[in-house]
Design a protein around this motif. Structure first.
Motif, PDB file in Angstrom:
ATOM      1  N   ARG A 182       3.255   0.402  20.486  1.00  0.00           N
ATOM      2  CA  ARG A 182       3.772   1.608  21.136  1.00  0.00           C
ATOM      3  C   ARG A 182       5.162   1.966  20.574  1.00  0.00           C
ATOM      4  N   LEU A 183       5.953   0.904  20.393  1.00  0.00           N
ATOM      5  CA  LEU A 183       7.292   1.116  19.820  1.00  0.00           C
ATOM      6  C   LEU A 183       7.187   1.696  18.421  1.00  0.00           C
ATOM      7  N   ALA A 184       6.275   1.116  17.618  1.00  0.00           N
ATOM      8  CA  ALA A 184       6.124   1.564  16.231  1.00  0.00           C
ATOM      9  C   ALA A 184       5.682   3.026  16.209  1.00  0.00           C
ATOM     10  N   SER A 185       4.733   3.377  17.110  1.00  0.00           N
ATOM     11  CA  SER A 185       4.238   4.760  17.098  1.00  0.00           C
ATOM     12  C   SER A 185       5.343   5.722  17.550  1.00  0.00           C
ATOM     13  N   LEU A 186       6.159   5.261  18.515  1.00  0.00           N
ATOM     14  CA  LEU A 186       7.276   6.096  18.973  1.00  0.00           C
ATOM     15  C   LEU A 186       8.231   6.378  17.804  1.00  0.00           C
ATOM     16  N   ILE A 187       8.558   5.326  17.077  1.00  0.00           N
ATOM     17  CA  ILE A 187       9.515   5.491  15.974  1.00  0.00           C
ATOM     18  C   ILE A 187       8.916   6.370  14.871  1.00  0.00           C
ATOM     19  N   THR A 188       7.618   6.165  14.562  1.00  0.00           N
ATOM     20  CA  THR A 188       6.982   7.004  13.534  1.00  0.00           C
ATOM     21  C   THR A 188       7.031   8.472  13.966  1.00  0.00           C
ATOM     22  N   ASN A 189       6.695   8.731  15.233  1.00  0.00           N
ATOM     23  CA  ASN A 189       6.698  10.116  15.710  1.00  0.00           C
ATOM     24  C   ASN A 189       8.090  10.732  15.673  1.00  0.00           C
ATOM     25  N   ILE A 190       9.082   9.934  16.049  1.00  0.00           N
ATOM     26  CA  ILE A 190      10.457  10.453  16.045  1.00  0.00           C
ATOM     27  C   ILE A 190      10.855  10.835  14.622  1.00  0.00           C
ATOM     28  N   LEU A 191      10.532   9.965  13.686  1.00  0.00           N
ATOM     29  CA  LEU A 191      10.903  10.239  12.300  1.00  0.00           C
ATOM     30  C   LEU A 191      10.192  11.486  11.783  1.00  0.00           C
ATOM     31  N   LYS A 192       8.892  11.591  12.117  1.00  0.00           N
ATOM     32  CA  LYS A 192       8.126  12.761  11.656  1.00  0.00           C
ATOM     33  C   LYS A 192       8.714  14.044  12.232  1.00  0.00           C
ATOM     34  N   LEU A 193       8.991  14.017  13.537  1.00  0.00           N
ATOM     35  CA  LEU A 193       9.516  15.204  14.202  1.00  0.00           C
ATOM     36  C   LEU A 193      10.883  15.583  13.638  1.00  0.00           C
ATOM     37  N   ASN A 194      11.681  14.559  13.426  1.00  0.00           N
ATOM     38  CA  ASN A 194      13.013  14.778  12.873  1.00  0.00           C
ATOM     39  C   ASN A 194      12.918  15.470  11.513  1.00  0.00           C
ATOM     40  N   LYS A 195      12.004  14.968  10.679  1.00  0.00           N
ATOM     41  CA  LYS A 195      11.845  15.561   9.353  1.00  0.00           C
ATOM     42  C   LYS A 195      11.319  16.990   9.463  1.00  0.00           C
TER      43      LYS A 195
END
Ligand code: ADP
Length: 362
Positions: A182-195
């Motif tokens: 869940r943590l990994a998916s949260l971080i991936t999503n944050i990075l994607k959204l940020n980009k």
């Protein structure tokens, strides 16, 4: 410091004065020589001395005049805009990203300064949006990160209990794996959204079969729909090709489908349809899940918003924010129709790009 500034200024003006004096002297000498030669004049010592004094006085006066005009010009057209830019730059250095510089008069003389000012304003705007993202990030993410971390800590502590039955050990280890995922998916999503928000991802359009992509995305959820005995209904037109970024679009289908399966109870139905005309392709993803109230519906595309807290552990409220951002980048439209207790339908309308008409997939 001030004394140095004055010296520097005087030095600047003095050099200008000398140059102006030299130019004026040359012009006068040339003028007098030409007149004397043409009129065949001879000068007496007395003539020359009087003319020299007068000419010297003229040279000094004209040069002084030039120097004063140049000093005023510099002050108005160079020093003033420079000061404005420097003081705005100082504010930005102190963290005030709201600062903007008013463009100077729309005048050719100020063209270069105006382009520096417009670059500066753009830079301040970009820095401001990064700053907003950073503060939002800290507020929302610290909460989102803390929950799975403390769950993992608890499971870790429980795993240390001596003589733990195998069943419990597996349960606690699974708890740690699920939460770290869940943590990994949260971080991936944050990075994607940020980009995506900072325009660091540029869509790479390609000609691809949207029908095939939708079917593939749907198949990824086979395990879940079998587990929950969810009926699947599809009405997907064959061979609908589209010119778009397939990787970004698969993010849209995966998020919408994952929500549809997540919010649909056992024995419910999830339907996927794709239809197209020459210009647009329309995808509808419907479910017979819990539905979305009008109030929740206003916020579902906001970052970190979770309307249904009973499923909060299975998501992070970033899915629909990502979906919306991608659809916006593709200049498409996303709408939702929903009725509490009956289900929801998300409709995505996309431009098909240069390719028109339907092509049959092989
Ligand atoms: P989450 O990770 O919580 O699913 P999303 O951004 O994907 O985050 O969705 C935000 C909120 O929108 C959800 O918490 C839920 O309240 C609502 N929502 C999204 N899709 C559906 C759906 N198919 N049915 C009911 N509610 C939904």
């Amino acid at each position: 410091m001030n004394y140095k500034k004055i010296l520097h200024g005087l030095n600047n003006w003095f050099v200008f004065f000398l140059i102006a004096a030299f130019v004026v002297t040359c012009c006068m000498t040339l003028f007098i020589t030409v007149i004397a030669n043409t009129l065949d004049l001879t000068f007496t010592e007395e003539n020359i001395s009087a003319a020299a004094k007068l000419t010297f006085g003229n040279v000094v006066l004209i040069s002084l005049l030039f120097t004063v005009i140049d000093a005023v010009r510099r002050r108005l057209m160079v020093d003033r805009p420079t000061k404005r830019i420097v003081s705005a730059g100082e504010k930005i250095t102190k963290g005030d990203f709201s600062v903007r510089i008013e463009p100077l008069y729309d005048n050719y003389a100020y063209e270069s300064f105006n382009s520096i000012i417009s670059c500066f304003n753009k830079m301040a705007e970009e820095l401001g949006s990064v700053e907003t993202l950073r503060t939002d990030f800290i507020a929302n993410v610290s909460h989102e990160l803390k929950t799975p971390l403390s769950v993992m800590q608890n499971y870790g502590t429980m795993l240390q209990t001596p003589d733990l039955p195998d069943e419990k050990r597996i349960e606690y280890a699974k708890g740690i794996t699920d939460n770290s995922r869940r943590l990994a998916s949260l971080i991936t999503n944050i990075l994607k959204l940020n980009k995506l928000e900072n325009q660091q991802i540029f869509p790479v359009p390609e000609h691809f079969d949207l029908s095939e992509q939708l079917c593939e995305s749907l198949l990824q959820f086979e395990e879940i729909w079998e587990q929950k005995s969810i009926d699947i209904e599809t009405e997907i037109d064959d061979g609908v090709y589209i010119n778009s970024d397939s990787e970004l679009l698969s993010l849209v289908w995966n998020n919408l489908l994952s929500n549809a399966f997540k919010f649909t109870e056992n024995g419910g139905t999830v339907s996927v349809s794709l239809s197209a005309d020459d210009e647009y392709a329309t995808v509808k993803i419907s479910d017979t899940g819990c539905g979305i109230s009008a109030e929740t519906g206003k916020h579902i595309f906001e970052k970190f918003y979770q309307g249904d807290t009973s499923h909060a552990m299975q998501g992070n409220g970033l899915g629909l924010a990502l979906v919306k951002r991608v659809v916006d980048i593709m200049q498409g439209e996303i709408t939702v129709e929903s009725e509490v207790g009956k289900g929801s339908t998300f409709t995505v309308k996309l431009k098909r790009g240069e390719t028109v008409g339907m092509e049959k997939a092989d």
